[in-house]
Design a protein around this motif. Structure first.
Motif, mmCIF file in Angstrom:
data_model
loop_
_atom_site.group_PDB
_atom_site.id
_atom_site.type_symbol
_atom_site.label_atom_id
_atom_site.label_comp_id
_atom_site.label_asym_id
_atom_site.label_seq_id
_atom_site.Cartn_x
_atom_site.Cartn_y
_atom_site.Cartn_z
ATOM 1 N N ASP A 479 12.028 -91.912 12.475
ATOM 2 C CA ASP A 479 11.584 -92.678 10.969
ATOM 3 C C ASP A 479 11.648 -91.606 9.757
ATOM 4 O OD1 ASP A 479 10.680 -94.835 9.521
ATOM 5 O OD2 ASP A 479 8.553 -93.947 9.391
ATOM 6 N N LEU A 480 10.927 -90.530 10.180
ATOM 7 C CA LEU A 480 10.872 -89.370 9.220
ATOM 8 C C LEU A 480 12.352 -88.805 8.875
ATOM 9 C CD1 LEU A 480 7.928 -87.438 10.709
ATOM 10 C CD2 LEU A 480 7.919 -88.592 8.665
ATOM 11 N N GLU A 481 13.110 -88.833 9.885
ATOM 12 C CA GLU A 481 14.598 -88.257 9.550
ATOM 13 C C GLU A 481 15.394 -89.235 8.670
ATOM 14 O OE1 GLU A 481 15.398 -85.887 13.771
ATOM 15 O OE2 GLU A 481 15.855 -87.859 13.704
ATOM 16 N N SER A 482 15.149 -90.411 8.759
ATOM 17 C CA SER A 482 15.828 -91.503 7.973
ATOM 18 C C SER A 482 15.313 -91.575 6.423
ATOM 19 C CB SER A 482 15.615 -92.868 8.700
ATOM 20 O OG SER A 482 14.247 -93.362 8.521
ATOM 21 N N MET A 483 14.170 -90.869 6.281
ATOM 22 C CA MET A 483 13.641 -90.836 5.038
ATOM 23 C C MET A 483 14.583 -90.371 3.964
ATOM 24 S SD MET A 483 9.502 -90.784 5.436
ATOM 25 C CE MET A 483 8.589 -91.914 6.378
ATOM 26 N N TYR A 484 14.724 -90.548 2.913
ATOM 27 C CA TYR A 484 15.547 -89.915 1.763
ATOM 28 C C TYR A 484 14.708 -88.588 1.246
ATOM 29 C CZ TYR A 484 17.268 -88.829 -2.771
ATOM 30 O OH TYR A 484 17.694 -88.153 -4.118
ATOM 31 N N ARG A 485 15.457 -87.693 1.121
ATOM 32 C CA ARG A 485 14.789 -86.415 0.780
ATOM 33 C C ARG A 485 15.741 -85.886 -0.781
ATOM 34 N NH1 ARG A 485 14.935 -84.778 6.057
ATOM 35 N NH2 ARG A 485 16.457 -82.923 5.695
ATOM 36 N N VAL A 486 14.914 -85.894 -1.506
ATOM 37 C CA VAL A 486 15.677 -85.421 -2.817
ATOM 38 C C VAL A 486 16.100 -83.967 -2.944
ATOM 39 C CG1 VAL A 486 13.481 -84.547 -4.085
ATOM 40 C CG2 VAL A 486 15.605 -85.236 -5.441
ATOM 41 N N SER A 487 15.211 -83.061 -2.005
ATOM 42 C CA SER A 487 15.860 -81.839 -2.029
ATOM 43 C C SER A 487 16.675 -81.974 -0.608
ATOM 44 C CB SER A 487 14.699 -80.826 -1.713
ATOM 45 O OG SER A 487 15.233 -79.440 -1.329
ATOM 46 N N THR A 488 18.011 -81.808 -0.971
ATOM 47 C CA THR A 488 19.068 -81.968 0.275
ATOM 48 C C THR A 488 19.173 -80.750 1.015
ATOM 49 O OG1 THR A 488 20.733 -81.015 -1.320
ATOM 50 C CG2 THR A 488 20.487 -83.478 -1.000
ATOM 51 N N SER A 489 18.648 -79.331 0.701
ATOM 52 C CA SER A 489 18.829 -78.149 1.279
ATOM 53 C C SER A 489 17.371 -78.017 2.209
ATOM 54 C CB SER A 489 18.622 -76.961 0.397
ATOM 55 O OG SER A 489 17.822 -76.975 -0.433
ATOM 56 N N SER A 490 16.409 -79.026 2.149
ATOM 57 C CA SER A 490 15.299 -78.810 3.002
ATOM 58 C C SER A 490 15.483 -79.125 4.265
ATOM 59 C CB SER A 490 14.259 -79.873 2.303
ATOM 60 O OG SER A 490 14.604 -81.197 2.744
ATOM 61 N N GLN A 491 14.469 -78.582 5.122
ATOM 62 C CA GLN A 491 14.586 -78.474 6.540
ATOM 63 C C GLN A 491 13.432 -79.503 7.027
ATOM 64 O OE1 GLN A 491 14.199 -74.348 7.443
ATOM 65 N NE2 GLN A 491 16.022 -74.543 8.805
ATOM 66 N N LEU A 492 13.521 -80.283 8.094
ATOM 67 C CA LEU A 492 12.772 -81.141 8.852
ATOM 68 C C LEU A 492 12.436 -80.657 10.154
ATOM 69 C CD1 LEU A 492 10.997 -83.609 8.328
ATOM 70 C CD2 LEU A 492 12.864 -85.063 9.087
ATOM 71 N N LEU A 493 11.354 -80.086 10.361
ATOM 72 C CA LEU A 493 11.144 -79.672 11.653
ATOM 73 C C LEU A 493 9.755 -80.262 12.486
ATOM 74 C CD1 LEU A 493 10.659 -75.888 10.504
ATOM 75 C CD2 LEU A 493 12.649 -76.921 11.387
ATOM 76 N N PHE A 494 10.103 -80.478 13.662
ATOM 77 C CA PHE A 494 9.180 -81.186 14.869
ATOM 78 C C PHE A 494 8.444 -80.394 15.685
ATOM 79 C CE2 PHE A 494 11.950 -84.254 12.838
ATOM 80 C CZ PHE A 494 11.051 -85.289 12.554
ATOM 81 N N SER A 495 7.423 -80.402 15.955
ATOM 82 C CA SER A 495 6.736 -79.475 17.257
ATOM 83 C C SER A 495 5.503 -80.241 17.471
ATOM 84 C CB SER A 495 6.507 -78.083 16.788
ATOM 85 O OG SER A 495 5.829 -77.514 17.552
ATOM 86 N N THR A 496 5.130 -80.001 18.811
ATOM 87 C CA THR A 496 3.707 -80.479 19.354
ATOM 88 C C THR A 496 2.701 -79.455 19.262
ATOM 89 O OG1 THR A 496 4.621 -80.105 21.653
ATOM 90 C CG2 THR A 496 4.768 -82.315 21.094
ATOM 91 N N GLN A 497 3.078 -78.195 18.886
ATOM 92 C CA GLN A 497 2.342 -77.046 18.904
ATOM 93 C C GLN A 497 2.503 -76.259 17.676
ATOM 94 O OE1 GLN A 497 2.975 -74.873 22.587
ATOM 95 N NE2 GLN A 497 1.666 -76.191 23.648
ATOM 96 N N VAL A 498 2.653 -76.941 16.471
ATOM 97 C CA VAL A 498 2.811 -76.197 15.194
ATOM 98 C C VAL A 498 1.579 -75.557 14.854
ATOM 99 C CG1 VAL A 498 2.891 -76.496 12.802
ATOM 100 C CG2 VAL A 498 4.443 -77.808 14.136
ATOM 101 N N GLU A 499 1.514 -74.184 14.722
ATOM 102 C CA GLU A 499 0.759 -73.346 14.297
ATOM 103 C C GLU A 499 0.831 -72.926 12.867
ATOM 104 O OE1 GLU A 499 -2.083 -72.565 16.069
ATOM 105 O OE2 GLU A 499 -1.406 -73.591 17.846
#
Length: 509
Positions: A479-499
């Motif tokens: 669902d998050l990956e399908s969302m439109y991002r106006v900043s086309t160069s932005s990275q989308l990261l996922f983790s279960t242990q984001v510090e």
């Protein structure tokens, strides 16, 4: 706590001084150890190459500098090398006895050769503890360095109160013109009053006092060089004693306070004209959940960084409205207007959202705020206040939402109304957005969709999911990956242990 905080000052790696007990170890313990070693490893004929001991030929002052680089137990072991080394370590100007006792188990944990000898002669931990107290006492008496740069001592929860006079340790340190002093007293006796000469030591730069210590400051008192002060769970004779203590430190820059509800202070008044950093921690309540009604008063016009955790519901006030640059706020009280106004200058803000802090986002302009971490502990309707924060923070570059501490099975409904105008920070500044414990509720999805669609400068968006391998997690990720991002160069990261890591340097280049 004190041991970790003292590491913020200069590192203390030291050698200990020897008393008559060490002589006992040398005379009885080492020959036995050597004899056992010789039986286990029979002597072999070794060809002599005539190697010269060049290290022992070095000047005393250089050998002392070498011993400053090793832990206490290793510096101590050098005294058995030869007669040349027997007294070298008595000149080491830094003494650290803290490493000999474990914070977790309160056991004597001396390692190396000395540890093995202690285990042989003093098998029981209470006997080793008793030996350690005497050892500290004897080694301090034998200390020969003209200046004691640093001394760190910890006495644990044992009952051996009458073995030594800890006041003499402080007197010795002051007489040796000590610069850094850390003293942890956790025994079962009543709090101990320290010698008066501690409060007139003109060489002391860093001081840490912890636990069973009674702060009874005489008049007059003067600590003209003191810049760093830690008061960890100590007891004050009265409020006047606290006031005299702080007023005797005209150059104080860093103050770290950990309070408990039986410290004899109702109004904790901090008046320090050159104080730059303040950490204040007060979470212990009276029985039945009722805290003593009191207040914290801060009068430090040079203050730049403030970390406050307070669950006592005391009142808060701040004088002279310092221009704070960094603030970490976690309390349940309602501070006065001047306290709230002082936050308008912060560049980095970490705040635990509560009913007491809700209104801040809509009433304070954060013109300088660049990095903000919102921590959610209680189940609150928090999305709308967050939008007020974005509207009032035109230069915000980093936003982190942390829901790790919310443990309720079903959360309260959230209110989400898309603002009529896009916050300026989204259009021109926001670069990093992170969310811990994202669950994908409808209102949260709408909020993130709004962030993605309007954050033109976004470089990175990171999401920590509550579990791994879960069907709902995979659905949220898609669902998050399908969302439109106006900043086309932005990275989308996922983790279960984001510090969470501070990215201040990255965003301020």
């Amino acid at each position: 706590m004190l041991r970790q905080l003292l590491s913020g000052f200069s590192s203390i790696h030291v050698g200990l001084q020897v008393g008559y007990l060490i002589s006992i170890l040398i005379e009885k313990g080492i020959p036995i150890l050597l004899e056992q070693t010789s039986r286990r490893f029979p002597k072999r004929k070794v060809k002599s190459f005539g190697v010269e001991d060049r290290i022992s030929a070095l000047p005393d002052d250089l050998l002392v500098r070498i011993l400053l680089l090793v832990p206490t137990k290793d510096a101590l072991a050098t005294m058995i090398l030869s007669k040349r080394w027997r007294s070298i370590w008595t000149m080491v100007p830094k003494l650290d006895y803290l490493e000999m006792i474990s914070d977790d188990t309160n056991k004597v944990v001396i390692g190396g050769l000395l540890g093995r000898l202690l285990e042989r002669f003093f098998g029981r931990n209470d006997q080793k503890r008793l030996w350690l107290l005497r050892f500290i006492d004897e080694s301090l008496q034998a200390h020969k360095a003209p200046v004691l740069e640093a001394l760190a001592i910890g006495v644990d929860r044992g009952r051996h109160v009458d073995v030594v006079d800890v006041g003499n340790w402080i007197k010795k340190a002051v007489h040796s013109r000590v610069r850094e002093l850390g003293f942890i007293l956790r025994w079962s006796a009543e709090p101990t009053r320290l010698p008066n000469n501690l409060y007139t030591c003109d060489t002391l730069v860093s001081l840490g006092l912890s636990n069973k210590i009674l702060v009874d400051v005489p008049s007059p008192a003067c600590l003209p060089s003191l810049k760093y002060l830690i008061l960890d769970s100590v007891v004050y004779k009265d409020e006047d004693s606290l006031a005299r203590f702080l007023s005797s430190c005209p150059l104080l820059k860093t103050l770290i306070v950990e309070r408990h509800h039986q410290d004899n202070v109702k109004v904790f008044n901090i008046k320090a004209p050159f104080l730059v950093f303040l950490s204040y921690h007060y979470v212990k309540l009276e029985p039945h959940g009722e805290a003593i009604e009191g207040s914290l008063v801060i009068d430090s016009p040079a203050l730049k960084k403030i970390f406050i955790t307070d669950h006592s519901r005391d009142s808060y006030s701040i004088e002279n409205e310092p221009r704070l640059e960094k603030a970490n706020i976690n309390f349940r009280c309602y501070p006065d207007d001047r306290f709230r106004t002082s936050l308008s200058s912060v560049m980095c803000l970490e705040i635990v959202l509560s009913f007491a802090t809700f209104s801040w986002f809509s009433t304070i302009g954060y013109s300088y705020l660049m990095e903000c971490k919102i921590i959610l502990v209680h189940d609150l309707d928090w999305l709308q206040p967050l939008m007020f924060l974005l509207q009032n923070s035109p230069n915000l570059k980093v936003l982190l939402i942390d829901k790790t501490f919310i443990q309720v099975a079903e959360e309260l409904p959230l209110s989400w109304n898309q603002p009529s105008s896009v916050p300026g920070c989204l259009s021109t500044h926001l670069e990093i957005f992170e969310w811990r414990e994202y669950k994908g509720r409808n209102e949260e999805r709408e909020f993130i969709n709004y962030i993605f669609a309007n954050s033109k400068c976004l470089k990175r968006a990171g999401f920590s999911l509550k579990s791994t391998g879960n069907h709902k997690d995979r659905k949220n990720m898609k669902d998050l990956e399908s969302m439109y991002r106006v900043s086309t160069s932005s990275q989308l990261l996922f983790s279960t242990q984001v510090e969470y890591m501070s990215v201040s340097d990255e965003t301020r280049e």
